[in-house]
Design an enzyme around this catalytic site. Structure first.
Site, short mmCIF file in Angstrom:
data_model
loop_
_atom_site.label_atom_id
_atom_site.label_comp_id
_atom_site.label_asym_id
_atom_site.label_seq_id
_atom_site.Cartn_x
_atom_site.Cartn_y
_atom_site.Cartn_z
N GLU A 198 0.83 -1.21 0.00
CA GLU A 198 0.00 0.00 0.00
C GLU A 198 0.87 1.26 0.00
O GLU A 198 0.37 2.37 0.13
CB GLU A 198 -0.93 -0.01 1.22
CG GLU A 198 -2.24 -0.75 0.99
CD GLU A 198 -2.09 -2.20 0.56
OE1 GLU A 198 -1.44 -2.96 1.29
OE2 GLU A 198 -2.60 -2.56 -0.52
N ASN A 275 -1.05 -6.78 -4.51
CA ASN A 275 -1.61 -5.87 -5.50
C ASN A 275 -0.53 -5.05 -6.19
O ASN A 275 0.49 -4.73 -5.59
CB ASN A 275 -2.60 -4.91 -4.83
CG ASN A 275 -1.93 -4.06 -3.77
OD1 ASN A 275 -1.66 -4.54 -2.69
ND2 ASN A 275 -1.63 -2.81 -4.08
N ASP A 317 -7.50 -4.36 -5.24
CA ASP A 317 -6.61 -4.80 -4.16
C ASP A 317 -6.74 -6.31 -3.92
O ASP A 317 -6.72 -6.77 -2.78
CB ASP A 317 -6.85 -4.03 -2.86
CG ASP A 317 -5.78 -4.33 -1.81
OD1 ASP A 317 -4.62 -4.54 -2.20
OD2 ASP A 317 -6.11 -4.37 -0.61
CA CA Z 1 -2.88 -5.03 -0.76
#
Ligand code: CA
Ligand code: CA
Length: 577
Positions: A198, A275, A317
């Site tokens: 992230e 992701n 995600d």
């Molecule tokens: Ca993630």
């Protein structure tokens, strides 16, 4: 080796020394770790074997006797800081080793629960764990206990004293890197991934000499980055800019945050990747390799032998980090993975060839199944969140599963007896939209917003038995709150898992009937294990509510608002008759 003995017992002491010498002198070897699934007197690896099937051949505790299971003892982690306890215990030579929240390690006497030692990592200010201050477990090898810390270090401790033997940074925590996974040990190398998807990090797998912590090889998981072997360049992962536009691959995510599994037969380590960064998919046209994939990496060289992308060009995600579990079926060498995107994949583990993908959750809005020839998803384009406008929020869409996944980090189990996989899953959706975003070191790199929502009235969590041959769910157990703990299955026809409501539960592996439960006093989000000691079978699990759900749960928080935090090891066995 020194050993205190009284003169009169010297003869017996020689015998005792001979019997216990291997354990005292060296501790478990890489060969012992490779054999962990079969050795019932210990738990030496995360996953109860390098293939992480989480299956035990023990059957003293079974579908008939489990109703009598009682606590043998409990041990508190203590301290003012609690939060999620997602650790899997290790058991060796009379000691249970667990990791705790805030990068702690504990050694407890496996007969009494008395604490032998505790190690608290001194964490700097400014660590950036996305999803609670958890740790999922340690590794053991020789005289060492090795674990990863929230400031992205790998630390080796003396397993008898808890004193540091070596301590290595695996990445820069100030750039958003952290580490929470249990390390994997293969051929005297300790193999780890990294967290931070992230924050625009670059995912990587690293192999280090287990005795010194020195690097053996590195393998970045974003296309365009160079790997190394013994400090020398060892080839770029993929081909620069083949599946990424411009410079976005330089901050492309694909964090390897859940660690890996190993198959001695193919000498491949399997790591999932998270992701691509940022979440906003409109900024990065292309498949964005090797994000949201399973990678098969040569254990000796760190070269990628094959890859399979479960969510190409992810926009929700859907981290593809979930454990890839090697198993055999009909004489074929296969592997299975229950992905965050809601599909259960079966692949040929020798070459990554697609075999099947079947839904294991109530609903998948982003795709209608997978093309059986290409192994690619049949996208529902209308359900991808729209591009942001120049100054703000783009079109919001409803997506299911939510970004917390049809299955998140919590490991499933595979029973050799029933041939079924037991998947801890969740049914929930989200509203998701994109926003403008630019990379800034150490800052969140999403370019998206979201609100998580329930999609069923009676449950969010569901423990599901999946038949890998048919892709059908054989049974399911529904749970009001989201399931967030790992699963164990045994030759006693049992499946164990925990619930946020505080229970460790046992189910009939064939029918799903609930056979036993015990309330541990806080939510169970750890992974249970079992072993044999002095002729008795034991089951252990960590209790302590936390993890990503309370941080990001939105509307679903109603289902767990009354659950208290904690931090305890619970150990169970049958009463002695
Ligand atoms: Ca993630
Ligand atoms: Ca074992």
């Amino acid at each position: 080796m020194k050993m205190k003995v009284s003169r009169s017992l010297a003869g017996f002491a020689t015998l005792a020394l001979a019997l216990s010498a291997p354990a005292l002198a060296g501790g478990p070897t890489s060969a012992d770790l490779a054999n962990d699934a079969a050795s019932t007197g210990d738990v030496l690896t995360y996953g109860m074997g390098p293939q992480a099937q989480r299956f035990s051949p023990l059957a003293q505790i079974n579908a008939s006797t489990v109703k009598d299971l009682i606590p043998a003892y409990s041990a508190s982690l203590g301290g003012e800081k609690q939060r999620g306890q997602e650790s899997q215990p290790l058991v060796y030579d009379g000691t249970i080793y667990v990791t705790g929240s805030y990068s702690r390690v504990f050694a407890f006497d496996s007969h009494t629960g008395e604490k032998k030692w505790e190690f608290d990592a001194r964490l700097p200010d400014g660590i950036m764990p996305c999803c609670d201050v958890v740790n999922r477990g340690a590794a053991i090898h020789g005289d060492k206990i090795i674990f990863a810390t929230l400031d992205a270090h790998l630390v080796a401790l003396n397993r008898n004293t808890g004193k540091v033997i070596w301590n290595k940074a695996i990445a820069d925590y100030q750039a958003g890197y952290s580490a929470t996974a249990a390390p994997l040990i293969v051929k005297d190398m300790v193999i780890t991934g990294n967290s931070g998807g992230e924050f625009g990090v670059v995912g990587e797998v690293q192999a280090r000499n287990v005795d010194t912590g020195e690097l053996v090889w590195t393998r970045p998981t974003v296309e365009g980055h160079m790997g190394t072997l013994h400090g020398q360049p060892n080839g770029i992962s993929g081909k620069t800019n083949a599946t990424w536009p411009g410079d976005l691959w330089k901050t492309g995510g694909a964090a390897t945050w859940l660690g890996g599994t190993y198959d001695p037969g193919t000498n491949l380590v399997y790591f999932g990747t998270g992701n691509p960064g940022p979440w906003n998919s409109h900024l990065r046209p292309g498949d964005n390799l090797y994000s949201s994939s399973t990678l098969a990496i040569d254990a000796d060289t760190g070269v990628i032998k094959w890859s399979f992308q479960t969510t190409p060009h992810d926009g929700w995600d859907f981290d593809g980090v979930n454990e890839f579990i090697p198993f055999d079926m009909d004489g074929k060498k296969l592997g299975a993975k229950a992905d965050r995107n809601g599909y259960f994949f079966v692949l040929d583990r020798t070459n990554g060839k697609f075999i099947s993908a079947n839904k294991f959750v109530m609903q998948t809005t982003w795709a209608n199944g997978f093309n059986p020839k290409t192994g690619r998803p049949n996208y529902v384009d209308a359900n991808r969140p729209g591009p942001p406008s120049a100054d703000g929020k783009g079109n919001s869409v409803f997506a299911s599963p939510s970004f917390l996944g049809g299955k998140n980090w919590m490991p499933m189990a595979y029973s050799k007896d029933t041939g079924l996989f037991y998947i801890p899953s969740n049914d929930w959706g989200m509203d998701i939209w994109n926003e403008p975003i630019a990379y800034k070191k150490g800052a969140a790199y999403l370019g998206a917003g979201f609100t998580i929502k329930p999609i069923a009235e009676d449950h969010i969590g569901a423990l599901r038995a999946m038949d890998p041959r048919t892709g059908k769910i054989v049974w399911e157990y529904k749970n009001k709150a989201p399931l967030w703990g790992g699963v164990l299955t045994t030759a006693g026809n049992l499946v164990f898992t925990g619930t946020p409501e505080g229970y460790l539960k046992a189910f009939d592996a064939k029918t799903g009937q609930e056979l036993w439960k015990f309330n541990t006093g806080s939510g169970v989000v750890g992974s249970p294990v079992t072993w044999e000691q002095d002729g008795e079978q034991y089951v252990a699990v960590m209790s302590g509510w936390g993890g990503a759900v309370p941080l990001w749960g939105g509307e679903v928080a109603k289902t767990f608002k009354d659950i208290s935090q904690g931090g305890s090891l619970w150990v169970f066995k049958l009463p002695k008759h």
